[in-house]
Write a protein that holds these residues in place. Structure first.
Motif, PDB file in Angstrom:
ATOM      1  N   LEU A   1       0.867  -1.183   0.000  1.00  0.00           N
ATOM      2  CA  LEU A   1       0.000   0.000   0.000  1.00  0.00           C
ATOM      3  C   LEU A   1       0.896   1.223   0.000  1.00  0.00           C
ATOM      4  CD1 LEU A   1      -2.378  -1.063   2.916  1.00  0.00           C
ATOM      5  CD2 LEU A   1      -2.789  -1.340   0.487  1.00  0.00           C
ATOM      6  N   LEU A   2       0.586   2.186  -0.881  1.00  0.00           N
ATOM      7  CA  LEU A   2       1.435   3.373  -1.004  1.00  0.00           C
ATOM      8  C   LEU A   2       0.606   4.633  -1.190  1.00  0.00           C
ATOM      9  CD1 LEU A   2       3.811   2.019  -3.809  1.00  0.00           C
ATOM     10  CD2 LEU A   2       4.350   2.114  -1.380  1.00  0.00           C
ATOM     11  N   ARG A   3       1.234   5.752  -0.911  1.00  0.00           N
ATOM     12  CA  ARG A   3       0.688   7.034  -1.354  1.00  0.00           C
ATOM     13  C   ARG A   3       0.984   7.132  -2.847  1.00  0.00           C
ATOM     14  NH1 ARG A   3      -0.698  10.220   2.799  1.00  0.00           N
ATOM     15  NH2 ARG A   3       0.243   9.842   4.818  1.00  0.00           N
ATOM     16  N   VAL A   4       0.250   7.961  -3.559  1.00  0.00           N
ATOM     17  CA  VAL A   4       0.500   8.100  -4.991  1.00  0.00           C
ATOM     18  C   VAL A   4       1.853   8.789  -5.182  1.00  0.00           C
ATOM     19  CG1 VAL A   4      -0.313   9.088  -7.167  1.00  0.00           C
ATOM     20  CG2 VAL A   4      -1.964   8.175  -5.519  1.00  0.00           C
ATOM     21  N   PRO A   5       2.811   8.086  -5.798  1.00  0.00           N
ATOM     22  CA  PRO A   5       4.145   8.661  -5.990  1.00  0.00           C
ATOM     23  C   PRO A   5       4.165   9.554  -7.237  1.00  0.00           C
ATOM     24  CG  PRO A   5       4.091   6.463  -6.894  1.00  0.00           C
ATOM     25  CD  PRO A   5       2.726   6.716  -6.305  1.00  0.00           C
ATOM     26  N   ASN A   6       5.279  10.234  -7.434  1.00  0.00           N
ATOM     27  CA  ASN A   6       5.464  10.935  -8.709  1.00  0.00           C
ATOM     28  C   ASN A   6       5.530   9.880  -9.795  1.00  0.00           C
ATOM     29  OD1 ASN A   6       5.615  13.466  -7.514  1.00  0.00           O
ATOM     30  ND2 ASN A   6       7.808  13.244  -7.111  1.00  0.00           N
ATOM     31  N   PHE A   7       4.994  10.211 -10.947  1.00  0.00           N
ATOM     32  CA  PHE A   7       5.023   9.261 -12.052  1.00  0.00           C
ATOM     33  C   PHE A   7       5.280  10.006 -13.348  1.00  0.00           C
ATOM     34  CE2 PHE A   7       0.614  10.269 -10.992  1.00  0.00           C
ATOM     35  CZ  PHE A   7       0.123  10.765 -12.189  1.00  0.00           C
ATOM     36  N   THR A   8       5.766   9.279 -14.321  1.00  0.00           N
ATOM     37  CA  THR A   8       6.061   9.832 -15.637  1.00  0.00           C
ATOM     38  C   THR A   8       4.983   9.356 -16.605  1.00  0.00           C
ATOM     39  OG1 THR A   8       8.424   9.735 -15.153  1.00  0.00           O
ATOM     40  CG2 THR A   8       7.787   9.922 -17.485  1.00  0.00           C
ATOM     41  N   ARG A   9       4.371  10.313 -17.267  1.00  0.00           N
ATOM     42  CA  ARG A   9       3.328   9.963 -18.244  1.00  0.00           C
ATOM     43  C   ARG A   9       3.952   9.235 -19.423  1.00  0.00           C
ATOM     44  NH1 ARG A   9      -1.653  11.293 -16.642  1.00  0.00           N
ATOM     45  NH2 ARG A   9      -1.811  13.138 -15.358  1.00  0.00           N
ATOM     46  N   LEU A  10       3.162   8.403 -20.063  1.00  0.00           N
ATOM     47  CA  LEU A  10       3.617   7.624 -21.201  1.00  0.00           C
ATOM     48  C   LEU A  10       2.798   7.998 -22.436  1.00  0.00           C
ATOM     49  CD1 LEU A  10       3.810   4.112 -19.506  1.00  0.00           C
ATOM     50  CD2 LEU A  10       5.725   5.605 -20.066  1.00  0.00           C
TER      51      LEU A  10
END
Length: 180
Positions: free
Chosen positions: A58-67
Motif C-alpha cells: 500500500l502506497l501514497r500516490v508517488p510521482n510518475f512519468t506519463r507515457l
C-alpha cells in the motif's frame, strides 16, 4: 465406618464427589470461527475487500512519468524502490468519476505473473475481517464494469463489502490492452 476406617482412595473419591456436586460449571468451549481477512478499499462510494495474498503493498500516490500512446487510465510509470511500476487509475478504468484529488488517493500494488501494477483507488480502509461463513456469493448492485471482478460480498456494520479479485482484473484482456 469412621473416617479413620476409610482407605485413602475412598477418602479421595468421597472428596471428589463432594467437590463435583458444588462446582460451578466450566464455560462451554466455543468453536473458533474461520475468518476471511483482506485489504479494504474504496472506489467512489463502493467498498471492496481483496484477499491479503493478492495485494503486496500500500502506497501514497508517488510521482510518475506519463507515457505516450496509452489509454487514459494508465497514468504513467513510477520508480518504486528500483522497480518501474505502471500506475493505473481504477476509477478511470471502470469509467467511474473520482471526486478525490489524485495526491489524496492511495495505491494498491499487485503482482501477477511477474508483473507489478500500482492501482490507484479513492481510499484504503485497512485490514478487514469477516466470518468466512458470512460470505454471500451473489454480486451486489454495482456498476456493470465492476461486476466481472467481484465474486460475492460480505456485510459488516450495515456496509456491503464486495470481494474483489485482483487476479481476475490482472488477467482481464481489457486491463492488459493499454495501447491506444
Amino acid at each position: 465406618m469412621t473416617m479413620s476406617d476409610q482407605t485413602p482412595i475412598a477418602l479421595l473419591r468421597d472428596l471428589e464427589s463432594r467437590v463435583r456436586s458444588t462446582a460451578v460449571g466450566l464455560p462451554e468451549q466455543e468453536e473458533a470461527t474461520e475468518t476471511f481477512s483482506g485489504i479494504g478499499f474504496r472506489i467512489g462510494d463502493f467498498h471492496f475487500v481483496s484477499p491479503m495474498s493478492e495485494v503486496t503493498e500500500l502506497l501514497r500516490v508517488p510521482n510518475f512519468t506519463r507515457l505516450p500512446n496509452v489509454k487514459p487510465w494508465v497514468l504513467g510509470v513510477s520508480n518504486i524502490r528500483g522497480r518501474l511500476i505502471p500506475i493505473i487509475d481504477l476509477n478511470a478504468f471502470f469509467n467511474y468519476e473520482s471526486s478525490t484529488p489524485i495526491r489524496s488517493r492511495r495505491i494498491l500494488v499487485i503482482e501477477q505473473n511477474e508483473q507489478s501494477d500500482g492501482l490507484v483507488v479513492d481510499g484504503v480502509e485497512g485490514m478487514q475481517y469477516f466470518a468466512a461463513d458470512s460470505f454471500d456469493p451473489t454480486v451486489p448492485d454495482l456498476p456493470e464494469g465492476l461486476k466481472p471482478f467481484v465474486t460475492g460480498h460480505f456485510v459488516k456494520d450495515k456496509r456491503i463489502w464486495s470481494r474483489f479479485s485482483m487476479i481476475s482484473l490482472s488477467d482481464h484482456e481489457q486491463f492488459q490492452d493499454v495501447a491506444v
